[in-house]
Design a protein around this motif. Structure first.
Motif, mmCIF file in Angstrom:
data_model
loop_
_atom_site.group_PDB
_atom_site.id
_atom_site.type_symbol
_atom_site.label_atom_id
_atom_site.label_comp_id
_atom_site.label_asym_id
_atom_site.label_seq_id
_atom_site.Cartn_x
_atom_site.Cartn_y
_atom_site.Cartn_z
ATOM 1 N N LYS B 43 0.830 -1.208 0.000
ATOM 2 C CA LYS B 43 0.000 0.000 0.000
ATOM 3 C C LYS B 43 0.862 1.255 0.000
ATOM 4 C CE LYS B 43 -1.879 -1.155 3.923
ATOM 5 N NZ LYS B 43 -1.185 -2.415 4.214
ATOM 6 N N SER B 44 1.822 1.294 0.915
ATOM 7 C CA SER B 44 2.662 2.492 0.988
ATOM 8 C C SER B 44 3.463 2.667 -0.286
ATOM 9 C CB SER B 44 3.614 2.401 2.180
ATOM 10 O OG SER B 44 2.891 2.375 3.378
ATOM 11 N N VAL B 45 3.936 1.568 -0.849
ATOM 12 C CA VAL B 45 4.699 1.655 -2.098
ATOM 13 C C VAL B 45 3.813 2.208 -3.210
ATOM 14 C CG1 VAL B 45 5.875 0.305 -3.864
ATOM 15 C CG2 VAL B 45 6.336 -0.136 -1.462
ATOM 16 N N PHE B 87 2.164 12.143 5.792
ATOM 17 C CA PHE B 87 2.928 10.922 5.981
ATOM 18 C C PHE B 87 2.518 10.224 7.269
ATOM 19 C CE2 PHE B 87 5.431 13.148 2.906
ATOM 20 C CZ PHE B 87 5.912 12.128 2.100
ATOM 21 N N GLN B 88 2.801 8.920 7.284
ATOM 22 C CA GLN B 88 2.341 8.116 8.410
ATOM 23 C C GLN B 88 2.849 8.661 9.738
ATOM 24 O OE1 GLN B 88 2.889 3.937 7.738
ATOM 25 N NE2 GLN B 88 1.945 3.368 9.657
ATOM 26 N N PHE B 89 4.082 9.129 9.764
ATOM 27 C CA PHE B 89 4.602 9.633 11.033
ATOM 28 C C PHE B 89 4.779 11.150 11.009
ATOM 29 C CE2 PHE B 89 5.876 5.208 10.579
ATOM 30 C CZ PHE B 89 5.198 4.693 11.679
ATOM 31 N N LEU B 165 -3.391 10.464 2.451
ATOM 32 C CA LEU B 165 -3.168 10.241 3.873
ATOM 33 C C LEU B 165 -2.701 8.805 4.090
ATOM 34 C CD1 LEU B 165 -6.660 11.617 4.996
ATOM 35 C CD2 LEU B 165 -4.563 12.947 4.803
ATOM 36 N N ASP B 166 -1.548 8.639 4.739
ATOM 37 C CA ASP B 166 -1.093 7.288 5.061
ATOM 38 C C ASP B 166 -1.435 6.998 6.518
ATOM 39 O OD1 ASP B 166 0.052 4.824 5.137
ATOM 40 O OD2 ASP B 166 1.996 5.430 4.327
ATOM 41 N N GLU B 167 -2.383 6.121 6.721
ATOM 42 C CA GLU B 167 -2.866 5.740 8.049
ATOM 43 C C GLU B 167 -3.111 6.947 8.947
ATOM 44 O OE1 GLU B 167 -1.146 2.361 9.775
ATOM 45 O OE2 GLU B 167 -0.815 1.383 7.859
ATOM 46 N N PRO B 168 -4.068 7.792 8.585
ATOM 47 C CA PRO B 168 -4.254 9.042 9.319
ATOM 48 C C PRO B 168 -4.722 8.855 10.761
ATOM 49 C CG PRO B 168 -6.023 8.731 7.740
ATOM 50 C CD PRO B 168 -5.017 7.678 7.466
HETATM 51 MG MG LIG Z 1 2.622 1.106 5.080
#
Ligand SMILES: [Mg+2]
Ligand SMILES: Nc1ncnc2c1ncn2[C@@H]1O[C@H](COP(=O)(O)OP(=O)(O)O)[C@@H](O)[C@H]1O
Lengths: 370, 253
Positions: B43-45, B87-89, B165-168
């Motif tokens: 997913k992130s890729v 970003f996720q973080f 949004l990555d894992e908001p």
């Molecule tokens: Mg990921």
């Protein structure tokens, strides 16, 4: 791309502000300053009918216009907003907070001076604490030798020592050439050419070899130690290690210090060799002195003590460089900028203290007559 | 130009390891779109390829109708101003205060006065539910959830039209996570945003997501609305949506 535009029309007791165009964050900058300074003393009607596109910053500007007028005790209304824009304005209004508080504090000159003095004192206290800790861990390691990380140490001998050979070789060779060359020019005036061997051999083995090596290693390794450990601090790797019961000192500090203590004397030896070779080459090129004569003369004049004094400085320089590199790495706080700052400082301090240490040795050896 | 993002026959490889083998998806304007899948499904890729941080081995990606392979530098710059990525973080700039993190884009890309920028910063902070007093703090002085909110405030600074949004909601407390959902869906309604998110949060999926794709076996194995997805028999869908816990949850809401 269109811009935000407006037109101000004065009627009897009301000003009429007709807005049109695109009111987005990238398009309001041309009018925003003027509008916020608007000091009209009448009631204001803002007509938003012809605003084609509105985003939250555009809406914020409309709201601020309205608020400015209302703060002066006059009436202000926004008319003809589309339902969507109306909702946006509602949200902006709800999110608006009076920011009367000023969080910034200006520092007076005296305070700034005081702060930097305290910073220096804290730095010294921290460093002494660090040395103390290192001492304790080193002692405990002698009691419990299996805490010694052999693999890591070998790795650092490779990366901080062996990989430095080419650059140290090149630098030493050039310095050897320069020293011989310059000396010959002077000695030639007295017809004492052969003394070039004495001059270059002694200065290289006693002073220049160790110094060149230490400066190159400080540049390469103090910086990389700081950056490596600093990055680990940033990502909380060191904290993770601690919670697992691993002592960062055994993993991060002692292997680096040991590796440099082992590498530096060897590097200095290498630097001596290449430096003297550089002098030989320069001498032959300049006055045609053959390698054979140069080496024979070398046997006569280069006493073992010069060479040993040079090599013996190695471990001391190594400790200075490794400790400063690691110490600055551990001082990295949690922002990326501090990695850069600490790395710069670690290289500067490492070189400075290597030179201080060398000067001390110089005085001590002279006083002792060696 | 109906679809905002379109991915066609995307193939991704790291060395000889195939991550995606023919991924297709289409995200329409104004949608809240979710990408789901197990950890390591890619997913992130996939997201990184869409936002031009990684190049796929083959396949096409269209953003606002334009193939990102053939963008001129100018177009690329314009697209990058029109999207925002969370970003996720968080990926806040650690050497800048929160205020300056948010002001960064405004200062670089607009000529707004300092005063107006200050107003916008306050506005954005309030919008994401942060107290204005965090303005002068630095990222390392904030908790994980606060960082996420501050990062969203930064992402919203230029009022982007497309939001990734990555894992908001991961790392937020449940109350905060629902507030986040509400904020996202409000933003979509009001600002005509298109939102693409990677998420594992069942409540988010249930409450605000319009359409989604399930990434598994290197492909999209199911896509559509929640009801359509639930018809799929793919093992991941079965495992993720059809266990007892979820059944009771979805019935109750
Ligand atoms: Mg990921
Ligand atoms: N830079 C990389 N080099 C090699 N493999 C990678 C890289 N980035 C991700 N991967 C691999 O790609 C796969 C998908 O990763 P990712 O997209 O991060 O998963 P997720 O769906 O959990 O976000 C994983 O197997 C991961 O190991």
């Amino acid at each position: 791309m269109g811009f935000a535009k407006y037109e101000l029309i004065d009627k009897n007791d009301t000003s009429y502000l007709k807005c049109y165009g695109i009111w987005r964050v990238g398009t309001i900058d041309k009018i925003e300053k003027k509008l916020l300074k608007l000091k009209n003393s009448k009631n204001l009607t803002i007509d938003a009918k012809d605003i084609k596109d509105l985003d939250s910053s555009g809406a914020l500007l409309l709201f601020l216009l309205q608020k400015n007028v209302q703060d002066r005790g006059k009436k202000a209304e926004i008319i003809n907003l589309s339902p969507k824009h109306k909702r946006l304005l509602e949200i902006v209004k709800n999110n608006f907070i009076q920011n009367g508080k000023d969080f910034k504090t200006k520092r007076s000159f005296l305070e700034a001076v005081g702060k930097s003095v305290i910073d220096v004192i804290n730095y010294l206290i921290d460093f002494v604490g660090f040395i103390g800790e290192l001492f304790v861990y080193t002692l405990s390691m002698f009691k419990n030798p299996k805490n010694f990380r052999f693999k890591e140490t070998v790795y650092f001998i490779q990366s901080a020592g062996i990989s430095a050979l080419p650059i140290i070789g090149m630098t030493s060779f050039l310095v050897g050439v320069v020293i011989a060359y310059q000396t010959i020019v002077q000695l030639n005036k007295f017809g004492a050419d052969i003394f070039v061997v004495d001059a270059s051999a002694i200065s290289i083995t006693r002073e220049l070899g160790p110094m060149i090596t230490a400066i190159v290693v400080a540049g390469r390794s103090a910086s990389s130690f700081t950056a490596e450990i600093g990055a680990m601090k940033l990502t909380e790797e060191i904290d993770a290690m601690k919670t697992m019961g691993f002592m960062p000192f055994f993993f991060l500090v002692i292997p680096r210090v040991t590796a440099l203590i082992i590498s530096l004397p060897i590097l200095i030896f290498f630097s001596d060799m290449v430096g003297i070779f550089g002098s030989m080459v320069a001498t032959r090129a300049q006055i045609g002195l053959s390698f054979e004569i140069f080496i024979n003369r070398l046997y006569e004049v280069l006493a073992l003590k010069h060479y040993i004094i040079g090599i013996a400085k190695g471990p001391f320089f190594a400790i200075i460089i490794a400790l400063i590199g690691v110490f600055h790495g551990l001082r990295v706080s949690q922002d990326t900028e501090s990695i850069g700052k600490e790395t710069t400082q670690s290289v500067v301090n490492a070189i400075f203290f290597v030179i201080v240490c060398d000067a001390l040795f110089s005085i001590i050896f002279t006083e002792l007559g060696i | 130009m109906k679809s905002v993002v379109k991915v066609e026959n995307l193939v991704t490889k790291f060395g000889s390891k195939v991550i995606h083998n023919g991924v297709n998806l289409e995200i329409e304007r104004g949608e809240i779109y979710a990408i789901l899948g197990e950890s390591g499904a890619g997913k992130s890729v996939l997201l990184k390829e869409i936002i031009m941080l990684l190049k796929p081995a083959s396949g096409d990606i269209y953003i606002f109708g334009k193939n990102i392979k053939n963008l001129t530098a100018k177009d690329e710059q314009r697209i990058k101003k029109e999207w925002g990525v969370l970003f996720q973080f968080g990926a806040l700039f650690t050497s800048l205060s929160i205020a300056n993190n948010i002001a960064f884009l405004l200062k670089e890309y607009t000529k707004l006065s300092k005063k107006m920028i200050d107003y916008i910063i306050d506005e954005k902070l309030e919008m994401v539910g942060l107290d204005a007093s965090v303005k002068y703090l630095y990222p390392h002085e904030l908790s994980g959830g606060m960082i996420k909110r501050a990062a969203l405030a930064r992402t919203l600074a230029l009022d982007p039209k497309l939001l990734f949004l990555d894992e908001p909601t991961s790392g937020l407390d449940p109350v905060g996570a629902r507030g986040f959902d509400e904020l996202i869906s409000n933003l979509r309604d009001i600002l005509d945003l298109t939102i693409v998110m990677i998420t594992h949060d069942l409540d988010t999926i249930h409450n605000i997501v319009d359409e989604m794709s399930i990434l598994a076996d290197k492909k999209v194995v199911a896509s559509g609305t929640l009801d359509e997805i639930l018809k799929s028999n793919h093992p991941f869908v079965q495992k993720f949506f059809k266990n007892e816990y979820v059944n009771t949850r979805l019935r109750n809401v």
